[in-house]
Design a protein around this motif. Structure first.
Motif, PDB file in Angstrom:
ATOM      1  N   PHE A  10       0.824  -1.206   0.000  1.00 23.14           N
ATOM      2  CA  PHE A  10       0.000   0.000   0.000  1.00 23.14           C
ATOM      3  C   PHE A  10       0.861   1.260   0.000  1.00 23.14           C
ATOM      4  O   PHE A  10       0.467   2.295  -0.539  1.00 23.14           O
ATOM      5  N   ARG A  11       2.055   1.176   0.598  1.00 22.06           N
ATOM      6  CA  ARG A  11       2.937   2.333   0.724  1.00 22.06           C
ATOM      7  C   ARG A  11       4.148   2.260  -0.206  1.00 22.06           C
ATOM      8  O   ARG A  11       5.112   3.002  -0.017  1.00 22.06           O
ATOM      9  N   LEU A  12       4.110   1.348  -1.165  1.00 23.29           N
ATOM     10  CA  LEU A  12       5.243   1.181  -2.070  1.00 23.29           C
ATOM     11  C   LEU A  12       5.400   2.429  -2.939  1.00 23.29           C
ATOM     12  O   LEU A  12       4.463   2.877  -3.593  1.00 23.29           O
ATOM     13  N   GLY A  13       6.603   2.994  -2.924  1.00 24.18           N
ATOM     14  CA  GLY A  13       6.870   4.213  -3.673  1.00 24.18           C
ATOM     15  C   GLY A  13       6.797   5.468  -2.840  1.00 24.18           C
ATOM     16  O   GLY A  13       7.247   6.535  -3.294  1.00 24.18           O
ATOM     17  N   THR A  14       6.241   5.399  -1.645  1.00 20.71           N
ATOM     18  CA  THR A  14       6.169   6.568  -0.760  1.00 20.71           C
ATOM     19  C   THR A  14       7.100   6.387   0.437  1.00 20.71           C
ATOM     20  O   THR A  14       8.130   7.047   0.543  1.00 20.71           O
ATOM     21  N   THR A  15       6.747   5.481   1.344  1.00 19.60           N
ATOM     22  CA  THR A  15       7.602   5.210   2.509  1.00 19.60           C
ATOM     23  C   THR A  15       8.308   3.868   2.408  1.00 19.60           C
ATOM     24  O   THR A  15       9.217   3.591   3.189  1.00 19.60           O
ATOM     25  N   THR A 209      -3.195   5.868   6.793  1.00 16.15           N
ATOM     26  CA  THR A 209      -2.362   7.014   6.444  1.00 16.15           C
ATOM     27  C   THR A 209      -1.173   6.539   5.621  1.00 16.15           C
ATOM     28  O   THR A 209      -0.347   5.761   6.118  1.00 16.15           O
ATOM     29  N   ILE A 210      -1.074   7.005   4.386  1.00 15.49           N
ATOM     30  CA  ILE A 210      -0.011   6.530   3.492  1.00 15.49           C
ATOM     31  C   ILE A 210       1.349   7.070   3.907  1.00 15.49           C
ATOM     32  O   ILE A 210       2.358   6.381   3.770  1.00 15.49           O
ATOM     33  N   ARG A 211       1.409   8.290   4.435  1.00 18.28           N
ATOM     34  CA  ARG A 211       2.697   8.860   4.814  1.00 18.28           C
ATOM     35  C   ARG A 211       3.248   8.245   6.100  1.00 18.28           C
ATOM     36  O   ARG A 211       4.403   8.504   6.466  1.00 18.28           O
ATOM     37  N   PHE A 235       4.462   0.742  13.884  1.00 21.07           N
ATOM     38  CA  PHE A 235       4.376   2.123  13.420  1.00 21.07           C
ATOM     39  C   PHE A 235       5.677   2.819  13.816  1.00 21.07           C
ATOM     40  O   PHE A 235       5.900   3.123  14.977  1.00 21.07           O
ATOM     41  N   VAL A 236       6.528   3.074  12.816  1.00 22.95           N
ATOM     42  CA  VAL A 236       7.858   3.626  13.078  1.00 22.95           C
ATOM     43  C   VAL A 236       7.800   5.141  13.225  1.00 22.95           C
ATOM     44  O   VAL A 236       8.174   5.696  14.250  1.00 22.95           O
TER      45      VAL A 236
END
Length: 239
Positions: A10-15, A209-211, A235-236
């Protein structure tokens, strides 16, 4: 009905970043994927095989029961020698393999890297490409969900209560700088005939939350009662 999605995809390419970096023509793309899978499986099998050899040598070399129990405690630490991520970068004549590991004691031994390169060369069967293996130690091991899942698996195989194992895993995350953690175990817990799921959560976990940088892993555990499934969300930080 809830629509579930993998937090990493889901977050591939952002975080989240890709674990493989290479380009190929559509006709040979599947061969590249199979080659990556062989490389990752070969590395994991090598570490598991040498870890078992090391534990057997310790128990055989010591005669007193006190020393044997002490070595078994030491094996609990070596069981955390888990690969968190394997990055593969392919060039025209070189395949770079970067192994991110929590406690790289096994791979620091003399001749370990050379032996691993020989095993990988047999699996890859590439004459024109040479292998380059690099080891990187994870700065905060207990911040990685794979290491926590391996710890829970080790505790459950030693007949520790699943609730106690989950609470201990969450306590280990106190040493790392994280904002939230969630541990879920499903299956025949404590040997019950009916399978169920138990979950423990601490802190925030914004999955929508994508970020938000969230690490996730799904880990199967084979016990005498059957296969248990462990899922861990961490959640880092939030960008």
């Amino acid at each position: 009905m809830g629509q579930k999605i993998n937090p990493l995809g889901f977050r591939l390419g952002t975080t989240q970043n890709h674990h493989s970096f290479w380009f190929a023509q559509p006709k040979i793309y599947s061969e590249g994927l199979q080659e990556d899978k062989k490389i990752r499986n070969c590395i994991k099998n090598y570490i598991q095989k040498n870890r078992k050899k090391g534990s057997n040598r310790k128990i055989e070399s010591d005669s007193s029961s006190e020393v044997i129990t002490h070595n078994r405690k030491m094996d609990s630490g070596s069981s955390s020698e888990v690969i968190t991520r394997i990055e593969i970068q392919k060039e025209i004549d070189t395949i770079h393999v970067i192994i991110h590991i929590g406690f790289p004691n096994l791979l620091k031994k003399k001749g370990a890297i050379e032996e691993l390169e020989k095993d990988l060369q047999k699996e890859v069967n590439s004459v024109n490409q040479r292998l380059n293996i690099a080891i990187e130690k994870v700065k905060e091991p207990y911040r990685q969900p794979n290491i926590l899942a391996e710890y829970i698996a080790f505790q459950l195989k030693n007949r520790v209560s699943f609730r106690k194992a989950m609470k201990k895993a969450i306590e280990l995350t106190k040493k790392a700088d994280i904002r939230g953690v969630k541990v879920k175990i499903a299956g025949r817990l404590a040997g019950k005939e009916i399978a169920r799921a138990e979950c423990i959560k601490k802190g925030r976990l914004p999955l929508q939350t994508i970020r938000a940088k969230i690490d996730y892993c799904c880990y199967p555990i084979r016990t005498i009662y059957g296969v248990l499934g462990v899922k861990i969300w961490i959640f880092v930080d939030e960008e």
